[in-house]
Design an enzyme around this catalytic site. Structure first.
Site: not given
Length: 534
Positions: A214, A271
């Site tokens: 964010d 990943e």
């Protein structure tokens, strides 16, 4: 002879591309705004158990991953983006065991999980801010101007409106680029770096596959905190250089996080990624966030802001692809999220245009982000009573438009009356009385519905390697029509409000509206996107 194509049924049975290394490069990621997705306990607020129960729906929709908005302990001054404890689940949404269950259920269904991390600011109820001495080391405090320090340190405005500074009982001022309950952290302090590295590891240990960062462009402010010299600063975001956003210093933070993620992924054999919510003045500036040693993706807000016309769309698509190509990152595409007016309403043109825009986005090379409810064709709710609104910028002047609540109305799942299966109780924002035909239940199995259009498009995207990450080339097309080629697929988009006739480009795979085929020609209605096998 005339043939009419409605919804697809003509997909070739090709093998799905692998989703291992680099899975995020062409992934479709579905945003769950937790408070408005599904309610399990009848309090009218969506929660983690409710979301867990809907994992089969997400699996059937065909997405690759789910992004969860903040569910951390919070006073909820800004919908959970004011975090008081990054390692705890707010009781509104459940507990840590519920988070584990949701992550596990998603993984069992083959979905990855991305969670929000909020590093620019915390809640003013965070233990750091509650300690006056600690707060002045780990947040941005400054003395005021004027004879007695009675004026703010500079002219910066909050994104939500009003001054970006609040004076304390001690007479100094603290910075909050958003609500006063969201003080900005001081990223010059190494303790802040260490704490967020620990927070990332905590959630990675719990099993998440990545983070949506964010305000990834906001943690570093220009030296000296200079004045901007004009008001209505929220209108400048994403178009002009601002001393509190997109400063070069943020990239050192993102490089350190990339090293952490890569190291963790190597150690655990999977990943893990980070996605930047970053507003930058240009596509080239945005591409800096996705250099090979920084974050994996960045939201493409320039595309979200494009007008529905061929010139605007082609320009922003070209700029987006050209900017990320030198750094080897995939482009991302998004039409709606929890902070903007839903694209069915924002683009004008109603549901036809929204459906066409969705197919266009899903045909572009790279990764696509869907916002919950767009697959149902939900419009923005424009007539919410003032007394139910909770967007902080609604109550302040000169900030964002203050109407983010309209895209956050809880989802309709089933039934003819509110709350439409959202939960056993009501819903925290009122749902329109005419949504019964937009529920998941009403649309499931209807080949002409928007839900089935999305399901079919996502299935085709998975089965056709040419719709993954990679190149595209523009093709000649009549005025008002876009045409581009992907390997094995041609996409045409009629942006006009009237039908257009095209030379038949190939076998039709999927169209957002019925296409009429007559010999060597195809007539596509206005505001229609069609995929053709070539």
């Amino acid at each position: 002879m005339t043939q009419e194509l409605t919804s697809p049924g003509l997909a070739p049975q090709t093998t799905a591309p692998g989703r291992g290394s680099g899975w995020w490069r062409d992934a479709v990621i579905y945003q769950v705004y937790v408070r408005s997705f599904a309610d399990s306990d009848g309090d009218g607020i969506g929660d983690l158990r409710g979301a867990c129960a809907k994992v089969p729906y997400l699996k059937a929709l065909g997405v690759d991953a789910v992004w969860l908005t903040p569910f951390y302990a919070s006073p909820q001054a800004d919908g959970g983006y004011d975090v008081a404890d990054y390692r705890a689940v707010d009781p509104l949404f459940g507990n840590l065991e519920d988070a584990r269950d949701l992550i596990g259920a998603a993984h069992d269904a083959g979905l990855r999980v991305i969670v929000d991390v909020v590093p620019n600011h915390t809640s003013d109820q965070h233990p750091w801010f509650q300690d006056p001495e600690l707060a002045r080391k780990r947040y941005v405090f400054r003395p005021g101007k004027g004879e007695r320090g009675e004026l703010p340190p500079n002219d910066w405005e909050s994104i939500f409106g009003g001054p970006a500074w609040t004076r304390t009982d001690r007479g100094d001022w603290y910075l909050h680029l958003f609500a006063p309950e969201q003080p900005d952290l001081n990223w010059d302090n190494p303790d802040v770096h260490a704490e967020f590295a620990a927070i990332l590891r905590f959630w990675l240990d719990l099993g998440v596959d990545g983070f949506r960062v964010d305000v990834a462009h906001g943690m570093v402010k220009a030296p000296g905190l200079p004045d901007i010299g004009r008001g209505e600063q929220a209108q400048l975001i994403g178009s002009q250089v601002l001393p509190f956003f997109d400063q070069d210093g943020v990239h050192a933070i993102h490089r350190s996080w990339r090293r952490l993620l890569d190291g963790y992924g190597d150690a655990c054999g999977k990943e893990v990624i980070a996605v930047a919510e970053a507003w930058a003045p240009s596509a080239e500036r945005l591409a800096l966030y996705v250099r090979p040693d920084e974050l994996h993706q960045a939201f493409n807000f320039h595309y979200l802001q494009a007008s529905w016309d061929t010139a605007s769309l082609r320009t922003v698509i070209d700029e987006s692809l050209d900017s990320v190509r030198p750094v080897g990152a995939p482009a991302t595409w998004v039409l709606s999220n929890h902070d903007v007016v839903r694209h069915r309403t924002r683009l004008g043109g109603g549901l036809d245009r929204a459906r066409a825009a969705a197919l266009l986005m899903l045909a572009l090379p790279g990764s696509a982000y869907l916002y919950q409810g767009e697959e149902l064709g939900l419009p923005e709710v424009l007539d919410l009573p003032d007394e139910v609104r909770q967007d902080p910028s609604f109550f302040r002047a000169n900030g964002q438009d203050g109407f983010r609540d309209g895209c956050r109305v809880p989802l309709p799942w089933s039934g003819d009356l509110p709350p439409y299966g959202f939960g056993p109780g009501g819903s925290w924002l009122p749902q329109p009385a005419d949504w019964r035909l937009l529920t998941v239940e009403a649309q499931t199995g209807d080949p002409s519905s928007t839900l089935e259009l999305y399901r079919t498009a996502l299935d085709l995207r998975r089965r056709l390697p040419g719709l993954g990450d990679g190149e595209m080339t523009w093709q000649p097309a009549p005025e008002g029509v876009l045409a581009f080629r992907r390997p094995g697929v041609l996409c045409t988009v009629n942006t006009l409000g009237r039908p257009a006739e095209l030379p038949l480009p190939g076998q039709p795979l999927l169209s957002s509206a019925p296409v009429t085929i007559d010999g060597a020609s195809a007539v596509v209605p206005g505001d229609t996107c069609t995929w053709w096998a070539i």
